[in-house]
Design a protein around this motif. Structure first.
Motif, mmCIF file in Angstrom:
data_model
loop_
_atom_site.group_PDB
_atom_site.id
_atom_site.type_symbol
_atom_site.label_atom_id
_atom_site.label_comp_id
_atom_site.label_asym_id
_atom_site.label_seq_id
_atom_site.Cartn_x
_atom_site.Cartn_y
_atom_site.Cartn_z
ATOM 1 N N ILE A 31 0.807 -1.219 0.000
ATOM 2 C CA ILE A 31 0.000 0.000 0.000
ATOM 3 C C ILE A 31 0.841 1.271 0.000
ATOM 4 C CG2 ILE A 31 -1.953 -1.113 1.142
ATOM 5 C CD1 ILE A 31 -1.031 0.223 3.750
ATOM 6 N N ARG A 32 2.149 1.132 -0.104
ATOM 7 C CA ARG A 32 2.994 2.304 0.026
ATOM 8 C C ARG A 32 3.946 2.468 -1.153
ATOM 9 N NH1 ARG A 32 3.671 4.215 5.276
ATOM 10 N NH2 ARG A 32 4.752 5.930 4.238
ATOM 11 N N THR A 33 4.240 3.730 -1.458
ATOM 12 C CA THR A 33 5.349 4.028 -2.348
ATOM 13 C C THR A 33 6.634 3.592 -1.656
ATOM 14 O OG1 THR A 33 4.225 5.883 -3.409
ATOM 15 C CG2 THR A 33 6.634 5.904 -3.436
ATOM 16 N N MET A 34 7.519 2.963 -2.415
ATOM 17 C CA MET A 34 8.799 2.514 -1.877
ATOM 18 C C MET A 34 9.929 3.312 -2.507
ATOM 19 S SD MET A 34 8.089 0.199 0.341
ATOM 20 C CE MET A 34 9.745 -0.430 0.657
ATOM 21 N N GLY A 35 11.005 3.422 -1.775
ATOM 22 C CA GLY A 35 12.127 4.197 -2.287
ATOM 23 C C GLY A 35 13.462 3.608 -1.889
ATOM 24 N N TRP A 36 14.465 4.002 -2.623
ATOM 25 C CA TRP A 36 15.860 3.733 -2.262
ATOM 26 C C TRP A 36 16.502 5.050 -1.828
ATOM 27 C CZ3 TRP A 36 18.403 -0.707 -1.479
ATOM 28 C CH2 TRP A 36 17.840 -1.888 -1.983
ATOM 29 N N ILE A 53 2.878 2.199 -6.015
ATOM 30 C CA ILE A 53 2.363 0.837 -6.049
ATOM 31 C C ILE A 53 1.935 0.434 -7.461
ATOM 32 C CG2 ILE A 53 1.686 0.791 -3.627
ATOM 33 C CD1 ILE A 53 -1.167 1.412 -4.503
ATOM 34 N N VAL A 54 1.722 1.400 -8.337
ATOM 35 C CA VAL A 54 1.350 1.075 -9.719
ATOM 36 C C VAL A 54 2.524 1.230 -10.672
ATOM 37 C CG1 VAL A 54 -1.080 1.577 -9.395
ATOM 38 C CG2 VAL A 54 0.471 3.401 -10.145
ATOM 39 N N GLY A 55 3.708 1.487 -10.126
ATOM 40 C CA GLY A 55 4.912 1.466 -10.947
ATOM 41 C C GLY A 55 5.383 2.794 -11.508
ATOM 42 N N MET A 56 4.814 3.878 -11.068
ATOM 43 C CA MET A 56 5.324 5.186 -11.510
ATOM 44 C C MET A 56 6.621 5.478 -10.755
ATOM 45 S SD MET A 56 1.838 7.410 -11.778
ATOM 46 C CE MET A 56 2.753 8.851 -12.317
ATOM 47 N N THR A 57 7.612 5.971 -11.482
ATOM 48 C CA THR A 57 8.936 6.163 -10.898
ATOM 49 C C THR A 57 9.372 7.617 -10.940
ATOM 50 O OG1 THR A 57 10.015 5.680 -13.004
ATOM 51 C CG2 THR A 57 9.662 3.830 -11.513
ATOM 52 N N ASN A 58 10.316 7.918 -10.059
ATOM 53 C CA ASN A 58 10.892 9.251 -9.992
ATOM 54 C C ASN A 58 12.298 9.116 -9.462
ATOM 55 O OD1 ASN A 58 11.319 11.942 -8.175
ATOM 56 N ND2 ASN A 58 10.143 12.356 -10.019
ATOM 57 N N TYR A 59 13.230 9.940 -10.025
ATOM 58 C CA TYR A 59 14.641 9.808 -9.664
ATOM 59 C C TYR A 59 15.246 11.158 -9.308
ATOM 60 C CZ TYR A 59 14.081 5.317 -12.003
ATOM 61 O OH TYR A 59 13.641 4.066 -12.375
ATOM 62 N N ALA A 60 16.235 11.115 -8.434
ATOM 63 C CA ALA A 60 17.037 12.296 -8.184
ATOM 64 C C ALA A 60 17.827 12.612 -9.443
ATOM 65 C CB ALA A 60 17.973 12.051 -7.007
ATOM 66 N N ASP A 61 18.099 13.897 -9.651
ATOM 67 C CA ASP A 61 18.825 14.301 -10.857
ATOM 68 C C ASP A 61 20.190 13.610 -10.954
ATOM 69 O OD1 ASP A 61 17.664 17.768 -10.866
ATOM 70 O OD2 ASP A 61 16.773 15.939 -11.675
ATOM 71 N N SER A 62 20.804 13.359 -9.808
ATOM 72 C CA SER A 62 22.154 12.798 -9.804
ATOM 73 C C SER A 62 22.207 11.361 -10.330
ATOM 74 C CB SER A 62 22.728 12.837 -8.386
ATOM 75 O OG SER A 62 21.899 12.111 -7.494
ATOM 76 N N THR A 68 17.647 2.438 -12.242
ATOM 77 C CA THR A 68 16.275 2.032 -12.523
ATOM 78 C C THR A 68 15.710 1.295 -11.312
ATOM 79 O OG1 THR A 68 16.760 1.789 -14.884
ATOM 80 C CG2 THR A 68 14.750 0.749 -14.054
ATOM 81 N N ILE A 69 14.595 1.800 -10.808
ATOM 82 C CA ILE A 69 13.939 1.154 -9.674
ATOM 83 C C ILE A 69 12.773 0.318 -10.187
ATOM 84 C CG2 ILE A 69 12.412 3.132 -9.242
ATOM 85 C CD1 ILE A 69 12.667 2.528 -6.236
#
Length: 114
Positions: A31-36, A53-62, A68-69
């Motif tokens: 039920i949660r967004t996960m992150g590294w 939870i539906v696979g949308m991703t976001n990354y730090a600029d660095s 790839t998560i």
């Protein structure tokens, strides 16, 4: 009780690749967004990648374009594929929810040599 177990770190030369894995137990994963996140010596812990939870991703600029998560909701796992690694990627890497819980796993050390 939540448990987060990270694995897959190691020593790699600049330009190399590693894949990190995180196994999560408990009911939070589905039920949660996960992150590294990562924390370099003497620096604060920063979020580098997140996945909903539906696979949308976001990354730090660095790390954009190099990391790839992904996640497997059936197995309660989240992974981080890291390519074109740089010495500045050296850090302890952790997985957690986004926003993070108070509980943190032990993390996995990534060391990139120049």
């Amino acid at each position: 009780q939540v448990q987060l177990v990270e694995s897959g770190g190691g020593l790699v030369q600049a330009g190399g690749s590693l894949t990190l894995s995180c196994a999560a137990s408990g009911s939070i994963f589905s039920i949660r967004t996960m992150g590294w996140y990562r924390q370099a010596p003497g620096k604060q812990r920063d979020l580098v990648a997140r996945i909903t939870i539906v696979g949308m991703t976001n990354y730090a600029d660095s790390v954009k374009g190099r990391f790839t998560i992904s996640r497997d909701n059936a197995k309660n796992t989240v992974s981080l594929q890291m390519n074109s690694l740089k010495p500045e990627d050296t850090a302890v890497y952790y997985c957690n929810t986004v926003p993070e819980m108070a509980y943190w796993g032990q993390g996995t050390q990534v060391t990139v040599s120049s």
